[in-house]
Design a protein around this motif. Structure first.
Motif, PDB file in Angstrom:
ATOM      1  N   PRO A   1      53.872  -1.581  58.265  1.00  0.00           N
ATOM      2  CA  PRO A   1      54.525  -2.238  57.117  1.00  0.00           C
ATOM      3  C   PRO A   1      56.039  -2.132  57.113  1.00  0.00           C
ATOM      4  O   PRO A   1      56.718  -3.037  56.601  1.00  0.00           O
ATOM      5  N   ALA A   2      56.592  -1.065  57.689  1.00  0.00           N
ATOM      6  CA  ALA A   2      58.044  -0.897  57.683  1.00  0.00           C
ATOM      7  C   ALA A   2      58.744  -1.995  58.468  1.00  0.00           C
ATOM      8  O   ALA A   2      59.930  -2.288  58.227  1.00  0.00           O
ATOM      9  N   LEU A   3      58.047  -2.620  59.412  1.00  0.00           N
ATOM     10  CA  LEU A   3      58.667  -3.663  60.227  1.00  0.00           C
ATOM     11  C   LEU A   3      59.008  -4.909  59.416  1.00  0.00           C
ATOM     12  O   LEU A   3      59.918  -5.654  59.781  1.00  0.00           O
ATOM     13  N   VAL A   4      58.291  -5.142  58.329  1.00  0.00           N
ATOM     14  CA  VAL A   4      58.482  -6.376  57.575  1.00  0.00           C
ATOM     15  C   VAL A   4      59.926  -6.490  57.082  1.00  0.00           C
ATOM     16  O   VAL A   4      60.597  -7.501  57.309  1.00  0.00           O
ATOM     17  N   GLU A   5      60.405  -5.468  56.433  1.00  0.00           N
ATOM     18  CA  GLU A   5      61.773  -5.521  55.914  1.00  0.00           C
ATOM     19  C   GLU A   5      62.801  -5.393  57.027  1.00  0.00           C
ATOM     20  O   GLU A   5      63.842  -6.049  57.004  1.00  0.00           O
ATOM     21  N   ARG A   6      62.523  -4.556  58.030  1.00  0.00           N
ATOM     22  CA  ARG A   6      63.482  -4.357  59.116  1.00  0.00           C
ATOM     23  C   ARG A   6      63.735  -5.652  59.874  1.00  0.00           C
ATOM     24  O   ARG A   6      64.876  -5.982  60.206  1.00  0.00           O
ATOM     25  N   ILE A   7      62.679  -6.398  60.150  1.00  0.00           N
ATOM     26  CA  ILE A   7      62.843  -7.651  60.886  1.00  0.00           C
ATOM     27  C   ILE A   7      63.431  -8.730  59.980  1.00  0.00           C
ATOM     28  O   ILE A   7      64.257  -9.537  60.416  1.00  0.00           O
ATOM     29  N   LYS A   8      63.044  -8.711  58.721  1.00  0.00           N
ATOM     30  CA  LYS A   8      63.541  -9.713  57.782  1.00  0.00           C
ATOM     31  C   LYS A   8      65.062  -9.681  57.686  1.00  0.00           C
ATOM     32  O   LYS A   8      65.701 -10.737  57.574  1.00  0.00           O
ATOM     33  N   VAL A   9      65.658  -8.499  57.718  1.00  0.00           N
ATOM     34  CA  VAL A   9      67.104  -8.391  57.531  1.00  0.00           C
ATOM     35  C   VAL A   9      67.872  -8.444  58.844  1.00  0.00           C
ATOM     36  O   VAL A   9      69.098  -8.405  58.840  1.00  0.00           O
ATOM     37  N   ALA A  10      67.185  -8.547  59.979  1.00  0.00           N
ATOM     38  CA  ALA A  10      67.865  -8.598  61.277  1.00  0.00           C
ATOM     39  C   ALA A  10      68.306 -10.032  61.558  1.00  0.00           C
ATOM     40  O   ALA A  10      67.463 -10.921  61.700  1.00  0.00           O
ATOM     41  N   PRO A  11      69.618 -10.299  61.650  1.00  0.00           N
ATOM     42  CA  PRO A  11      70.075 -11.676  61.855  1.00  0.00           C
ATOM     43  C   PRO A  11      69.508 -12.317  63.115  1.00  0.00           C
ATOM     44  O   PRO A  11      69.243 -13.523  63.137  1.00  0.00           O
ATOM     45  N   SER A  12      69.289 -11.523  64.171  1.00  0.00           N
ATOM     46  CA  SER A  12      68.824 -12.091  65.436  1.00  0.00           C
ATOM     47  C   SER A  12      67.371 -12.528  65.397  1.00  0.00           C
ATOM     48  O   SER A  12      66.873 -13.140  66.344  1.00  0.00           O
ATOM     49  N   SER A  13      66.656 -12.233  64.293  1.00  0.00           N
ATOM     50  CA  SER A  13      65.257 -12.648  64.189  1.00  0.00           C
ATOM     51  C   SER A  13      65.082 -13.937  63.396  1.00  0.00           C
ATOM     52  O   SER A  13      63.966 -14.388  63.179  1.00  0.00           O
ATOM     53  N   ALA A  14      66.190 -14.547  62.959  1.00  0.00           N
ATOM     54  CA  ALA A  14      66.115 -15.708  62.066  1.00  0.00           C
ATOM     55  C   ALA A  14      65.376 -16.874  62.714  1.00  0.00           C
ATOM     56  O   ALA A  14      65.482 -17.127  63.919  1.00  0.00           O
ATOM     57  N   TRP A  15      64.617 -17.588  61.881  1.00  0.00           N
ATOM     58  CA  TRP A  15      63.872 -18.773  62.315  1.00  0.00           C
ATOM     59  C   TRP A  15      64.359 -19.997  61.546  1.00  0.00           C
ATOM     60  O   TRP A  15      64.623 -19.881  60.348  1.00  0.00           O
ATOM     61  N   PRO A  16      64.546 -21.155  62.196  1.00  0.00           N
ATOM     62  CA  PRO A  16      64.272 -21.393  63.607  1.00  0.00           C
ATOM     63  C   PRO A  16      65.375 -20.852  64.500  1.00  0.00           C
ATOM     64  O   PRO A  16      66.533 -20.759  64.071  1.00  0.00           O
ATOM     65  N   PRO A  17      65.043 -20.492  65.739  1.00  0.00           N
ATOM     66  CA  PRO A  17      66.054 -19.969  66.647  1.00  0.00           C
ATOM     67  C   PRO A  17      66.994 -21.067  67.099  1.00  0.00           C
ATOM     68  O   PRO A  17      66.647 -22.256  67.097  1.00  0.00           O
ATOM     69  N   ALA A  18      68.184 -20.659  67.486  1.00  0.00           N
ATOM     70  CA  ALA A  18      69.128 -21.630  68.023  1.00  0.00           C
ATOM     71  C   ALA A  18      68.680 -22.068  69.405  1.00  0.00           C
ATOM     72  O   ALA A  18      68.128 -21.287  70.172  1.00  0.00           O
ATOM     73  N   SER A  19      68.915 -23.324  69.710  1.00  0.00           N
ATOM     74  CA  SER A  19      68.597 -23.810  71.052  1.00  0.00           C
ATOM     75  C   SER A  19      69.552 -23.187  72.042  1.00  0.00           C
ATOM     76  O   SER A  19      70.729 -22.948  71.734  1.00  0.00           O
ATOM     77  N   PRO A  20      69.085 -22.890  73.267  1.00  0.00           N
ATOM     78  CA  PRO A  20      69.979 -22.316  74.262  1.00  0.00           C
ATOM     79  C   PRO A  20      71.067 -23.305  74.630  1.00  0.00           C
ATOM     80  O   PRO A  20      70.867 -24.526  74.577  1.00  0.00           O
ATOM     81  N   PRO A  21      72.258 -22.818  75.005  1.00  0.00           N
ATOM     82  CA  PRO A  21      73.332 -23.735  75.374  1.00  0.00           C
ATOM     83  C   PRO A  21      72.965 -24.513  76.631  1.00  0.00           C
ATOM     84  O   PRO A  21      72.197 -24.028  77.472  1.00  0.00           O
ATOM     85  N   PRO A  22      73.481 -25.733  76.766  1.00  0.00           N
ATOM     86  CA  PRO A  22      73.187 -26.503  77.979  1.00  0.00           C
ATOM     87  C   PRO A  22      73.797 -25.827  79.194  1.00  0.00           C
ATOM     88  O   PRO A  22      74.793 -25.109  79.087  1.00  0.00           O
ATOM     89  N   PRO A  23      73.220 -26.010  80.376  1.00  0.00           N
ATOM     90  CA  PRO A  23      73.786 -25.391  81.576  1.00  0.00           C
ATOM     91  C   PRO A  23      75.162 -25.930  81.875  1.00  0.00           C
ATOM     92  O   PRO A  23      75.482 -27.090  81.569  1.00  0.00           O
ATOM     93  N   ALA A  24      75.990 -25.069  82.454  1.00  0.00           N
ATOM     94  CA  ALA A  24      77.342 -25.492  82.801  1.00  0.00           C
ATOM     95  C   ALA A  24      77.285 -26.569  83.878  1.00  0.00           C
ATOM     96  O   ALA A  24      76.437 -26.516  84.779  1.00  0.00           O
TER      97      ALA A  24
END
Length: 316
Positions: free
Chosen positions: A290-313
């Motif tokens: 249960p502790a993971l629920v709040e920990r992941i919720k407040v982690a900016p890197s877990s936000a959904w939807p994820p950003a698309s990867p940058p195009p290749p150089a």
């Protein structure tokens, strides 16, 4: 009262703060544990702050701090067993009898959308001897030159190259990087995660079964019990879904994979991390914590939807 000279502390913080995320991910890859990685970064910063006055810039701050962090992590793993997933320590089960093992047995989830954080890769990393693991990460993930890694690890350049070769061979044996993995930002991953969440929230067992591959796996931490095959996984899901509305799930990105942060009857439950492939969900790893629920919720890197990867150089 005499004024306190805070210059060195301020200079250290200014130099070290931008590296925290990279140091945390590096420590997690080495340790397989989110909370141990956070402790390691805290210890790294404490040691770095204490030694800042003597830092002579013979290397970059990044190299210096990664050397400290690597040594802290290697000391931490020296006297304990490796962390794993259930599929790494036993055969699949044919019933749901729980066999709960202590938390330190298991790999922990980690918020982030990088492919080099995938659970299968972290589990494969834990099968390597710690020094090989560190060399592989410093060379292949963080891209430090062999000469710098040799200095960081107190090894010869030849020993670094040999360790790297052995680590690559071992990871090739465990097949940690399937080619049909779907990135969490892709429409296919979003569709499969939506279908999984909708089916669970509406207690639709057939909907869950429809998105599983025939060879799907289901791992239920902290139990060592795990299941392989659509039939066995579907039976477990059928026993778990309850009634419509019992489960509520927020979409997230965990270990570079689509995930659901889960509540059961309004109470925090944990997180389910999906292994999504082109032809369906190949695996679900459930962390009942249960502790993971709040920990992941407040982690900016877990936000959904994820950003698309940058195009290749563009190529020259």
């Amino acid at each position: 009262m005499a004024a306190v000279d805070t210059g060195p502390v301020t200079d250290f913080e200014r130099a070290a703060a931008p590296l925290r995320g990279e140091l945390l991910a590096h420590s997690y890859r080495l340790l397989g544990s989110w909370h141990e990685a956070e402790d390691a970064v805290q210890e790294t910063y404490l040691r770095g702050w204490r030694a800042w006055d003597g830092f002579e810039e013979r290397s970059s701050v990044r190299t210096w701090l990664h050397r400290i962090a690597t040594n802290v992590c290697l000391n931490a793993v020296r006297d304990r067993g490796r962390r794993a997933l259930p599929s790494g320590i036993g055969a699949p089960a044919d019933d749901a009898q729980p066999d709960v093992l202590p938390p330190e047995t298991w790999i922990e989830p980690f918020p982030g959308d990088r492919a080099d954080l995938r659970l299968a890769l972290i589990a494969a990393m834990q099968t390597l001897p710690p020094a090989q693991r560190a060399v592989l990460l410093l060379r292949e993930v963080l891209a430090f030159p062999a000469a710098e890694v040799a200095e960081m690890m107190d090894m010869s350049v030849a020993a670094v190259k040999s360790s790297l070769q052995r680590a690559r061979a071992r990871l090739a044996e465990v097949k940690s990087g399937p080619e049909d993995v779907v990135e969490p930002s892709s429409p296919q991953a979003r569709r499969l995660l939506d279908a999984y969440v909708t089916a669970f929230e509406s207690a639709d067992v057939s909907g869950l079964t429809n998105v599983l591959r025939a060879d799907a796996t289901l791992e239920l931490l902290p139990s060592r019990t795990w299941f392989k095959g659509m039939g066995d996984c579907s039976q477990v899901f059928a026993a778990a879904v309850g009634s419509p509305g019992d489960w509520r799930m927020d979409r997230a990105v965990v270990n570079g994979q689509p995930a659901a942060v889960v509540r059961w009857q309004g109470k925090p439950f944990g997180v389910a991390v999906l292994d999504v492939r082109r032809d369906g969900i190949a695996g679900v790893t459930v962390f009942d914590d249960p502790a993971l629920v709040e920990r992941i919720k407040v982690a900016p890197s877990s936000a959904w939807p994820p950003a698309s990867p940058p195009p290749p150089a563009p190529k020259n």
